[in-house]
Scaffold this active site. Structure first.
Site, short mmCIF file in Angstrom:
data_model
loop_
_atom_site.label_atom_id
_atom_site.label_comp_id
_atom_site.label_asym_id
_atom_site.label_seq_id
_atom_site.Cartn_x
_atom_site.Cartn_y
_atom_site.Cartn_z
N SER A 1 -9.56 2.22 3.26
CA SER A 1 -8.62 2.88 2.38
C SER A 1 -7.67 1.95 1.65
O SER A 1 -6.95 2.39 0.75
CB SER A 1 -7.81 3.91 3.18
N LYS B 1 0.84 -1.19 0.00
CA LYS B 1 0.00 0.00 0.00
C LYS B 1 0.88 1.24 0.00
O LYS B 1 1.89 1.30 0.71
CB LYS B 1 -0.91 -0.02 1.24
N SER C 1 -10.15 0.12 7.35
CA SER C 1 -9.49 0.34 6.06
C SER C 1 -8.99 -0.92 5.38
O SER C 1 -8.73 -0.91 4.18
CB SER C 1 -8.32 1.32 6.23
#
Length: 465
Positions: free
Chosen positions: A156, A81, A180
């Site tokens: 996210s 990420k 997330s």
């Protein structure tokens, strides 16, 4: 053939590597081809470095050829990420205002993956500074769901979940400060695991501290266990890291379970599942009775959303303090909205939220002192349309606080997982959330492994076919 390789569970892949039936270079080329075929539609990866990936794969291949001790994830293609640092790559956080210079050091989890021989394919997308539960940003644009490109991947860690569902690599690293990791796992039909905070070391320092945790998104529970066995190695840079013996997740997975006492909460406060999610959950919760007793409870935490929101508002305010008007024009309006609400908080408001968080933690500890696990839906709905920050509620209006099922694990420092347990009639995945007590991460993942085997969800999205 390449698709067959990309659908292998990690245990079989690593065995095939050792027997020289598959090469890391062959597998990495297949993963890069998959990215080339799918990423244009999904926008899950914001950076792809084929040259670096193939160089790492060739190094892994030499290690297998040389024999001797082989690192646990040698030759396994992974994504990171874009919240974490990878030496030689920039970390942009989805922001037009971030620094595009390459990083000079790895974040701890990246360093551990590198030491374990993993192959870095690239970095996955997130909303600007990870501030919301869908993945779109001023820098990257919209990330889409492999099950339906018109739907959000969640956020996210939406890029990581979409990449996992579409088979663009084997292990995908995300983070979770309010859902997330679990929300996109639920929306994309993959496994998302949020450890107890501090179990996976984090650096650079985060304002979310114990609210956040780093965890994997994978296609099955055992693959997540492989990732956690590597990522939970300590790192001196994280002063929040826990002084506990490094756990062994893979070794514990297949141990038999004792008879479990399971709490099932289909609602939290006045929030209940949509009918299509409830139909899947009700069917699968009945299967949990094979593991012990299941008691339905109601989660009564009236200040849950307010306490969580105040933590996020304060962080958003701090993040963009001092932004000039020109900078704000380049910032996600939703982040500006949260920051403005944070600006209006007083110090006493924030401290009151911290105090209330302690009560929330005690409430959930009392539940998990009586039960082995707490089960809920991960989200009250399936993936909704892209281009919006939130779904519409039953009244047809935008539903701002649409994710309360995931908040408790963050506020109460609980390990939690989202498991794919079925599809709605519209063909969208439903996630089951499973939580356990603080630092009971190994036991939780073992329970998840057995639940996964009992439910037997094996469906793949159209874009992974």
């Amino acid at each position: 053939m390449s698709q067959d390789l990309l659908s292998l569970p990690l245990r079989r892949l690593l065995s095939a590597y050792r027997l020289r039936k598959i090469s890391p270079v062959e597998l990495t080329k297949a993963a890069l081809a998959r990215i080339a075929a799918c990423n244009g539609d999904l926008n899950a990866l914001c950076l792809v470095d084929g040259k670096k990936a193939l160089a790492m794969a060739r190094a892994a291949e030499k290690r297998y050829a040389a024999g001797g001790e082989i690192p646990l994830l040698c030759g396994v293609p992974v994504t990171i990420k874009d919240w974490f640092h990878v030496k030689g790559w920039p970390t942009r956080f989805g922001s037009l205002l971030s620094d595009a210079a390459p990083q000079t050091a790895d974040s701890p989890l990246v360093a551990r993956l590198r030491e374990a021989g993993a192959v870095f394919l690239g970095k996955t997308t997130l909303p600007e500074y990870g501030h919301k539960g869908v993945t779109d940003s001023p820098l990257y644009g919209i990330t889409r769901n492999p099950w339906h490109p018109g739907k959000t991947s969640g956020g996210s860690s939406g890029g990581a979940a979409a990449a996992a569902a579409a088979g663009m690599g084997f292990l995908h690293v995300g983070s979770d400060a309010g859902g997330s990791g679990r929300i996109p796992a639920s929306f994309c039909g993959v496994v998302g695991f949020k450890p107890s905070p501090g179990l996976v070391p984090s650096w650079p320092p985060s304002l979310f501290s114990t609210l956040s945790a780093i965890g994997p998104l994978t296609r099955c529970v055992e693959d997540a266990a492989f990732a956690l066995d590597v990522m939970t190695a300590p790192d001196v840079r994280d002063w929040h890291a826990l002084p506990v013996e490094k756990p062994s997740f893979v070794r514990a997975l297949k141990k038999p379970l004792h008879k479990l006492k399971i709490a099932y909460a289909p609602t939290v406060n006045d929030v209940r599942m949509n009918d299509d999610v409830a139909a899947v959950m009700n069917k699968q919760v009945r299967l949990l009775q094979r593991f012990g007793t299941v008691e339905e409870i109601h989660l009564d935490v009236p200040d849950l959303v307010d306490v969580f929101n105040k933590h996020w508002m304060a962080v958003a305010s701090y993040m963009i303090a001092g932004y000039a008007a020109a900078q704000k024009k380049k910032t996600d309006p939703r982040l500006l909205h949260w920051a403005a609400r944070g600006d209006a908080l007083s110090l006493h408001d924030y401290l009151a939220a911290e105090r209330a968080r302690m009560d929330i933690g005690a409430y959930f500890k009392s539940i998990l002192d009586r039960y082995d696990i707490l089960v809920t839906p991960t989200t009250a709905m399936t993936a909704f349309e892209t281009g919006t920050n939130m779904p519409r509620g039953r009244d047809g209006k935008p539903w701002e606080d649409w994710t309360p099922f995931t908040y408790p694990a963050n506020l109460a420092k609980l390990p939690a997982a989202s498991l794919p347990v079925g599809l709605t009639r519209d063909g969208l995945p439903v996630g089951m959330q499973v939580m356990s007590g603080y630092l009971k991460d190994v036991a939780l993942l073992r329970v998840c492994y057995h639940i996964e085997r009992e439910i037997g969800f094996t469906a793949s999205p159209p874009l992974a076919a």
